[in-house]
Design an enzyme around this catalytic site. Structure first.
Site, PDB file in Angstrom:
ATOM      1  CE1 TYR A 156       3.354 -10.549   2.211  1.00 28.17           C
ATOM      2  CE2 TYR A 156       2.728  -8.830   3.994  1.00 28.17           C
ATOM      3  CZ  TYR A 156       3.678  -9.604   3.310  1.00 28.17           C
ATOM      4  OH  TYR A 156       4.752  -9.166   3.364  1.00 28.17           O
ATOM      5  CG  HIS A 206       7.769  -0.451  -1.939  1.00 33.31           C
ATOM      6  ND1 HIS A 206       8.424  -1.653  -2.231  1.00 33.31           N
ATOM      7  CD2 HIS A 206       6.878  -0.673  -1.092  1.00 33.31           C
ATOM      8  CE1 HIS A 206       8.116  -2.638  -1.389  1.00 33.31           C
ATOM      9  NE2 HIS A 206       7.237  -2.158  -0.881  1.00 33.31           N
ATOM     10  CG  PHE A 207       1.684   0.840  -3.622  1.00 27.05           C
ATOM     11  CD1 PHE A 207       1.330   0.673  -2.332  1.00 27.05           C
ATOM     12  CD2 PHE A 207       0.622   1.130  -4.674  1.00 27.05           C
ATOM     13  CE1 PHE A 207       0.006   0.176  -2.200  1.00 27.05           C
ATOM     14  CE2 PHE A 207      -0.688   0.646  -4.419  1.00 27.05           C
ATOM     15  CZ  PHE A 207      -0.956   0.278  -3.448  1.00 27.05           C
ATOM     16  CG  HIS A 208       3.045   2.240  -9.047  1.00 27.40           C
ATOM     17  ND1 HIS A 208       3.169   3.256  -8.197  1.00 27.40           N
ATOM     18  CD2 HIS A 208       2.013   2.467  -9.746  1.00 27.40           C
ATOM     19  CE1 HIS A 208       2.130   3.992  -8.419  1.00 27.40           C
ATOM     20  NE2 HIS A 208       1.510   3.541  -9.457  1.00 27.40           N
ATOM     21  NE  ARG A 215       4.628   8.676   1.010  1.00 32.20           N
ATOM     22  CZ  ARG A 215       4.245   7.738   1.850  1.00 32.20           C
ATOM     23  NH1 ARG A 215       3.100   6.997   1.127  1.00 32.20           N
ATOM     24  NH2 ARG A 215       4.548   7.278   3.071  1.00 32.20           N
ATOM     25  NE  ARG A 216       0.064   9.887   1.984  1.00 28.65           N
ATOM     26  CZ  ARG A 216       0.581   9.238   3.044  1.00 28.65           C
ATOM     27  NH1 ARG A 216       1.620   9.869   3.642  1.00 28.65           N
ATOM     28  NH2 ARG A 216       0.178   7.943   3.346  1.00 28.65           N
ATOM     29  CG  HIS A 222       2.160  -4.846   5.981  1.00 35.54           C
ATOM     30  ND1 HIS A 222       3.090  -4.340   5.180  1.00 35.54           N
ATOM     31  CD2 HIS A 222       2.561  -6.083   6.030  1.00 35.54           C
ATOM     32  CE1 HIS A 222       3.916  -4.934   4.858  1.00 35.54           C
ATOM     33  NE2 HIS A 222       3.654  -6.186   5.184  1.00 35.54           N
TER      34      HIS A 222
END
Length: 550
Positions: free
Chosen positions: A221, A368-370, A433-434, A217
């Site tokens: 950042y 969300h990641f993208h 996913r995956r 996580h």
């Protein structure tokens, strides 16, 4: 312009970053067509192989190498030319990082490490893949210590003075990175490498995942804070205003040291081996990270309004029309900021106990990641690329390149909007996913994922195709800026490093007392992790053997 020796180092970092970017985006294009059932890979190439390459090369290699190029340039600009020792250690760090990168990439391409970006146990790659990962991290540590050493030399020569804001934010990011990497280094050195080379028979799966997310996580950042540096330091210069508040900017970054690390369990809310109390504690700490993000949003809109008012804007939103929209350096970053609004909101959903149950193993997470890393971070890096490379090479950023840069950011925005929106909606409909299997042998529920406009794997593939086109335009701009564009012989053609001034008059000195923040950070980490990790070790199950599932 910064010294030639520092420019060379930064350009090498950028070169590696965009080689990784080129390969990683090609892997992403293949993925969306496989998910859309429009492409079948040859026998020698596996879906999980390209999925691993896509995640590692874009999310880890591209970002890290570009970030260090940005840091090297900014630290040399703000603190002065690197001394001989800093220069030597910086190059050592670069080559160690590159060797680790090449080792890991070769093993992925060879089909020996299709364990995905998260490399969850008990999936097991070739042992040398983990050695490559370890070298990659160690190389970044060496580079980090070189930059910290450069900062310490400046502090020693400028006693009693606040460091420039860019340098302060860079050191903050590096401190967070060094602390965060302890988790992934521990699991790779003491769990994965011994298992992969046959020195141990089993691995403690829960412990390995917890140590990974201790790192995983704050890694987000580590990607995001360099973008924040650009928002805080570079955007005001483009708007021709000073930094809104030096102390607020420094406090926001300090808070990321404190609250970005002891939050990894919110990625493990569906795992049974962690008690609800510790999950809840880390979820609460996760929401604390929202505070510096909102502080950043407030600062950015304050800058926009101050700039607009200076140019004669009236009314509540009159400032919006006065922003420098024709400057691609600004427009690219503004769009990146705008995408972070829904991205941040999605992060709050993912970190919530009950809502996470709905979306955890679905395409929602991919979307969300993208929409967080692939747009706010990547588009900010793209906006930096447009002027950073010409600044380092001494070449012009011509009008034709500026027009092409606008085409690039517009196509990237459209592609990401289509792809990430469809991924979010498909996730809510249950698309997993995956996995390479998207139609489940024609199951009626799965076939619904191919219907509609935004609720379709086809839309995802269209968005991915536009993104690949945009990526190729960006690669063209990079090559032109590095090797082909004409040299800027006139002063007015030379590209500068836009760095806004900040008023440090009212900034409290304790903000730059690193031992306070490092101490509090470790205290929070001990509170959040000591007992649950100790329990995983002392009450460990028999463990699992490693599996090769491809």
């Amino acid at each position: 312009m910064i010294a030639l020796q520092d420019r060379k180092l930064a350009l090498w970092y950028i070169g590696v970053a965009y080689i990784a970017f080129l390969i990683g985006t090609l892997m992403g294009l293949l993925q969306v067509f496989i998910r859309n059932d429009q492409l079948e890979l040859p026998a020698w190439l596996d879906y999980y192989q390209i999925l691993t390459a896509h995640g590692v090369l874009l999310a880890l290699i591209y970002t890290t190498f570009f970030i260090f190029a940005f840091f090297v340039t900014g630290m040399s600009k703000s603190l002065g030319t690197f001394g001989p020792k800093v220069k030597l250690v910086s190059w050592i760090g670069f080559w160690v990082t590159l060797v680790g990168t090449v080792m890991a990439t070769v093993l992925i391409v060879a089909g020996e490490a299709s364990v995905l970006y998260t490399f969850y146990a008990p999936m097991m790659a070739n042992g040398w893949y983990y050695v490559g990962l370890a070298l990659f991290v160690v190389g970044t540590w060496i580079s980090s210590f070189a930059l910290i050493g450069h900062y310490r030399v400046w502090r020693k020569n400028n006693k009693g003075q606040f460091s420039p804001l860019f340098a302060f934010m860079t050191i903050t990011t590096l401190i967070m990175w060094l602390i965060a990497c302890l988790g992934v280094v521990a699991t790779v050195l003491f769990q994965y490498i011994p298992l992969a080379f046959g020195w141990t028979d089993t691995i403690n799966v829960e412990l390995s995942r917890s140590l990974f997310w201790y790192f995983g996580h704050p890694l987000v950042y580590f990607w995001l804070l360099p973008a924040y540096i650009a928002w805080y330091v570079i955007v005001p210069k483009l708007l021709n205003v000073p930094v809104f508040s030096d102390s607020l900017a420094r406090l926001a970054f300090v808070l990321f040291i404190l609250f970005s690390i002891p939050v990894g369990f919110h990625h493990q809310l569906t795992e049974p081996g962690i008690s609800n109390f510790w999950k809840f504690l880390q979820v609460a700490l996760t929401f604390m990270v929202i505070i510096p993000s909102l502080m950043t949003a407030f600062t950015m809109f304050a800058n926009f309004e101050i700039s607009g008012r200076k140019k004669g804007a009236t009314g509540l939103f009159g400032w919006f029309t006065k922003l420098p929209w024709r400057d691609v350096r600004f427009t690219s970053i503004f769009i990146a900021m705008a995408f972070f609004i829904p991205g941040g909101a999605g992060g709050i959903i993912n970190a919530s106990f009950q809502l996470n149950e709905v979306v955890h193993n679905t395409l929602w997470i991919v979307g969300h990641f993208h929409i967080t890393v692939g747009t706010p971070v990547a588009m900010t890096f793209m906006g930096l690329t447009f002027w950073l490379i010409p600044y380092l090479t001494g070449r012009k950023f011509t009008k034709s390149m500026q027009k092409l840069a606008f085409v690039q950011i517009i196509t990237w925005s459209i592609g990401m909007l289509l792809m990430s929106t469809s991924q979010h909606i498909l996730g809510l409909l249950g698309a997993p996913r995956r996995t390479a299997y998207s139609n489940y042998n024609g199951h009626p529920s799965a076939l619904e994922w191919f219907d509609g406009i935004l609720t379709s794997h086809t839309t995802m593939a269209v968005g991915g195709s536009i993104l690949f086109l945009s990526a190729m335009i960006l690669i063209y701009i990079v090559v032109m800026s590095m090797f082909i564009s004409p040299k800027a012989l006139k002063v007015e053609d030379q590209v500068e490093f836009p760095m806004a001034e900040s008023d440090k008059t009212h900034t409290p000195k304790w903000l730059e007392n690193w031992w306070i923040w490092i101490g509090i950070a470790f205290a929070l980490i001990i509170i959040a992790y000591a007992i649950p990790l100790s329990s995983m070790i002392m009450h460990a199950p028999p463990g699992s053997e490693g599996f090769k599932t491809w």
